[in-house]
Design a protein around this motif. Structure first.
Motif, mmCIF file in Angstrom:
data_model
loop_
_atom_site.group_PDB
_atom_site.id
_atom_site.type_symbol
_atom_site.label_atom_id
_atom_site.label_comp_id
_atom_site.label_asym_id
_atom_site.label_seq_id
_atom_site.Cartn_x
_atom_site.Cartn_y
_atom_site.Cartn_z
ATOM 1 N N PRO A 20 -60.955 -33.491 -68.066
ATOM 2 C CA PRO A 20 -60.379 -33.294 -69.394
ATOM 3 C C PRO A 20 -61.226 -32.337 -70.233
ATOM 4 C CG PRO A 20 -61.654 -35.301 -69.373
ATOM 5 C CD PRO A 20 -61.702 -34.743 -67.971
ATOM 6 N N SER A 21 -60.704 -31.953 -71.390
ATOM 7 C CA SER A 21 -61.462 -31.148 -72.333
ATOM 8 C C SER A 21 -62.705 -31.942 -72.765
ATOM 9 C CB SER A 21 -60.589 -30.828 -73.545
ATOM 10 O OG SER A 21 -61.222 -29.919 -74.405
ATOM 11 N N LEU A 22 -63.860 -31.277 -72.801
ATOM 12 C CA LEU A 22 -65.128 -31.985 -72.977
ATOM 13 C C LEU A 22 -65.294 -32.614 -74.350
ATOM 14 C CD1 LEU A 22 -67.520 -29.516 -71.117
ATOM 15 C CD2 LEU A 22 -66.503 -31.633 -70.253
ATOM 16 N N THR A 74 -71.053 -25.020 -78.685
ATOM 17 C CA THR A 74 -70.678 -24.882 -77.278
ATOM 18 C C THR A 74 -69.167 -24.942 -77.116
ATOM 19 O OG1 THR A 74 -71.225 -25.678 -75.038
ATOM 20 C CG2 THR A 74 -70.807 -27.354 -76.721
ATOM 21 N N THR A 75 -68.735 -24.792 -75.883
ATOM 22 C CA THR A 75 -67.314 -24.769 -75.546
ATOM 23 C C THR A 75 -66.859 -26.107 -74.987
ATOM 24 O OG1 THR A 75 -65.653 -23.761 -74.094
ATOM 25 C CG2 THR A 75 -67.902 -23.810 -73.276
ATOM 26 N N PRO A 76 -65.646 -26.528 -75.309
ATOM 27 C CA PRO A 76 -65.107 -27.751 -74.704
ATOM 28 C C PRO A 76 -64.459 -27.512 -73.345
ATOM 29 C CG PRO A 76 -63.555 -26.915 -76.308
ATOM 30 C CD PRO A 76 -64.744 -25.987 -76.352
ATOM 31 N N PHE A 77 -64.324 -26.233 -72.966
ATOM 32 C CA PHE A 77 -63.626 -25.910 -71.720
ATOM 33 C C PHE A 77 -64.646 -25.397 -70.711
ATOM 34 C CE2 PHE A 77 -60.639 -23.408 -69.021
ATOM 35 C CZ PHE A 77 -59.749 -24.429 -68.719
ATOM 36 N N PHE A 105 -68.533 -28.431 -80.899
ATOM 37 C CA PHE A 105 -67.541 -27.682 -80.134
ATOM 38 C C PHE A 105 -66.807 -26.657 -80.995
ATOM 39 C CE2 PHE A 105 -67.971 -31.634 -77.694
ATOM 40 C CZ PHE A 105 -68.284 -31.099 -76.463
ATOM 41 N N VAL A 106 -66.562 -25.521 -80.366
ATOM 42 C CA VAL A 106 -65.719 -24.471 -80.939
ATOM 43 C C VAL A 106 -64.600 -24.231 -79.936
ATOM 44 C CG1 VAL A 106 -65.606 -22.010 -81.472
ATOM 45 C CG2 VAL A 106 -67.497 -23.387 -82.349
ATOM 46 N N ASP A 107 -63.381 -24.164 -80.405
ATOM 47 C CA ASP A 107 -62.229 -24.034 -79.509
ATOM 48 C C ASP A 107 -62.266 -22.704 -78.750
ATOM 49 O OD1 ASP A 107 -59.953 -24.944 -78.254
ATOM 50 O OD2 ASP A 107 -58.851 -25.318 -80.117
ATOM 51 N N ILE A 108 -61.411 -22.593 -77.753
ATOM 52 C CA ILE A 108 -61.452 -21.457 -76.835
ATOM 53 C C ILE A 108 -60.403 -20.408 -77.183
ATOM 54 C CG2 ILE A 108 -62.423 -22.820 -74.967
ATOM 55 C CD1 ILE A 108 -59.616 -22.965 -73.725
ATOM 56 N N HIS A 109 -60.638 -19.227 -76.658
ATOM 57 C CA HIS A 109 -59.685 -18.128 -76.825
ATOM 58 C C HIS A 109 -58.487 -18.403 -75.912
ATOM 59 C CE1 HIS A 109 -57.950 -14.142 -76.899
ATOM 60 N NE2 HIS A 109 -58.814 -13.767 -77.823
ATOM 61 N N PRO A 110 -57.260 -18.399 -76.435
ATOM 62 C CA PRO A 110 -56.102 -18.761 -75.602
ATOM 63 C C PRO A 110 -55.834 -17.785 -74.467
ATOM 64 C CG PRO A 110 -55.398 -17.901 -77.736
ATOM 65 C CD PRO A 110 -56.879 -18.089 -77.820
ATOM 66 N N LYS A 111 -56.343 -16.564 -74.590
ATOM 67 C CA LYS A 111 -56.093 -15.548 -73.563
ATOM 68 C C LYS A 111 -57.167 -15.566 -72.479
ATOM 69 C CE LYS A 111 -55.453 -10.506 -73.110
ATOM 70 N NZ LYS A 111 -55.401 -9.222 -73.860
ATOM 71 N N TYR A 112 -58.437 -15.574 -72.902
ATOM 72 C CA TYR A 112 -59.539 -15.443 -71.939
ATOM 73 C C TYR A 112 -60.128 -16.781 -71.501
ATOM 74 C CZ TYR A 112 -59.386 -10.584 -73.519
ATOM 75 O OH TYR A 112 -58.977 -9.311 -73.829
ATOM 76 N N LEU A 113 -59.856 -17.850 -72.249
ATOM 77 C CA LEU A 113 -60.314 -19.222 -71.982
ATOM 78 C C LEU A 113 -61.798 -19.438 -72.271
ATOM 79 C CD1 LEU A 113 -58.358 -20.067 -68.682
ATOM 80 C CD2 LEU A 113 -57.558 -20.079 -71.064
ATOM 81 N N THR A 114 -62.511 -18.410 -72.699
ATOM 82 C CA THR A 114 -63.905 -18.549 -73.092
ATOM 83 C C THR A 114 -63.966 -18.991 -74.555
ATOM 84 O OG1 THR A 114 -63.907 -16.192 -73.632
ATOM 85 C CG2 THR A 114 -64.740 -16.824 -71.462
ATOM 86 N N GLU A 156 -61.021 -32.828 -82.391
ATOM 87 C CA GLU A 156 -59.834 -32.189 -81.835
ATOM 88 C C GLU A 156 -60.096 -30.703 -81.612
ATOM 89 O OE1 GLU A 156 -56.296 -32.849 -84.038
ATOM 90 O OE2 GLU A 156 -56.346 -35.038 -83.826
ATOM 91 N N MET A 157 -59.749 -30.250 -80.433
ATOM 92 C CA MET A 157 -59.815 -28.838 -80.060
ATOM 93 C C MET A 157 -58.440 -28.469 -79.515
ATOM 94 S SD MET A 157 -62.948 -27.496 -80.484
ATOM 95 C CE MET A 157 -63.292 -28.347 -82.019
ATOM 96 N N PRO A 158 -57.513 -28.104 -80.374
ATOM 97 C CA PRO A 158 -56.098 -27.994 -79.978
ATOM 98 C C PRO A 158 -55.848 -27.106 -78.762
ATOM 99 C CG PRO A 158 -56.308 -27.829 -82.349
ATOM 100 C CD PRO A 158 -57.704 -27.821 -81.805
#
Length: 358
Positions: free
Chosen positions: A309-311, A76-79, A97-106, A321-323
């Motif tokens: 906060p980040s989940l 799942t996503t932390p955002f 958790f898998v980190d998010i795409h910096p552009k799309y936020l998904t 950590e999900m930078p």
């Protein structure tokens, strides 16, 4: 006072006209005429085969996990809003958790496979602020590894991707009809699935497990929407197109006024018809964000740190950590956007932003 959101209320007489149908029949719950009418209209308008209304937007997530017989780990996503993670934990599964795409936020689809283990049963991703995930890649990964896919599409009413409703993707999509949403029923939600068999199973679960008057399919829960909430949905629904158009005008004004400032706005995925449901900005750092919140509050303007906060930092999960999510969650701020927010008010907001952000 300018709030970050404001519930759209249809003319009271129109809401009362729908309520009268429930009053006349003395039928307020257990899937009466208004719930059935709203479901039918939504399926028609959104071109969906299976849609079931629920009491809120969290229950469909929990029921989907239950009905898909998910065990072990769910990627799942932390955002996202906390309900995305809490539904996984509530159903006895472990969020990975898998980190998010910096552009799309998904969720970053390029990082999903590395997180898959022998215990992974599904992917639960969020279309953030109505911005679609990279659904084609996620579908391919799920098929390759025999995983189920659930989309938290709480923000996605009216969003189309490549010519069809974003709700048509995944094994199950869920939506929230909370009072703060673009389309709302006061409190409510729904699930959507292309599988008639899965839809039937979820339907049983949402009605205490009933599969007949005195027969039970399995242990269930009460997730049914009431007639009073369906009445609100029926009264709001005819205005949705106009509501989206008005929000688009607000978004366009924000975009024009904030174009040359040192901040980022949401990048919508290609081939998406967006619903203008939220207006997040990403600032240079948290210090500037806090200064901006303070200045806006001095002028009676409320914003929201959403999602913060980040989940992955929740105290009831294994923290990792999900930078990217950790960073963006500290810098993202949702500005006011709602029907009835005037362009002069938007200009006041952007004028104050310009005092802080150069």
């Amino acid at each position: 006072m300018i709030n970050v959101t404001k519930t759209f209320l249809p003319p009271q007489v129109e809401y009362q006209a729908f309520l009268k149908k429930a009053w006349d029949k003395h039928w307020l719950t257990n899937r009466g005429e208004l719930v059935l009418e709203l479901e039918s209209q939504l399926k028609k308008d959104l071109r969906l085969n299976n849609l079931t209304l629920t009491a809120n937007g969290t229950l469909p997530l929990q029921i989907a996990i239950k009905a898909l017989s998910l065990k072990g780990e769910i990627i799942t996503t932390p955002f996202s809003y906390v309900a995305t993670t809490s539904s996984i934990v509530w159903e006895g599964c472990k969020p990975v958790f898998v980190d998010i795409h910096p552009k799309y936020l998904t969720i970053d689809e390029t990082k999903i496979e590395a997180a898959i283990s022998a215990n992974t049963s599904a992917i639960l991703a969020t279309h953030v602020f109505g911005n679609p995930c990279h659904v084609e890649v996620i579908e391919a990964i799920a098929k390759k590894h025999q995983l189920k896919v659930i989309y938290d599409a709480a923000h996605c009413f009216g969003v189309n991707y490549k010519g069809e409703s974003i709700f048509n993707y995944g094994d199950v999509s869920t939506c929230s009809f909370h009072a703060t949403k673009l389309f709302h029923t006061g409190e409510g939600g729904c699930w959507i699935t292309k599988s008639a068999e899965l839809n039937k199973k979820m339907f049983y679960y949402h009605n205490f497990g009933h599969c007949g008057e005195a027969e039970f399919f399995d242990v269930g829960i009460n997730a049914k929407m009431s007639e009073l909430h369906a009445a609100m949905g029926l009264a709001v629904l005819p205005y949705v197109k106009k509501l989206i158009e008005e929000r688009e005008n607000i978004v366009n004004t924000y975009n024009a006024e904030l174009r040359n400032l040192n901040l980022r706005t949401l990048t919508i995925r290609e081939d998406t018809v967006w619903n203008s449901s939220y207006y997040p900005i990403i600032l240079k750092d948290e210090t500037i964000l806090l200064k901006l919140i303070g200045l806006l509050k001095e002028h009676n303007i409320n914003t929201r740190r959403y999602f913060y906060p980040s989940l992955n930092t929740l105290n009831y999960i294994d923290q990792t950590e999900m930078p990217i999510s950790d960073d963006i969650s500290k810098r993202v701020l949702c500005l006011p956007i709602y029907n009835g927010l005037s362009i002069p008010q938007v200009n006041i907001i952007t004028g104050l932003i310009k005092k802080i952000v150069k």
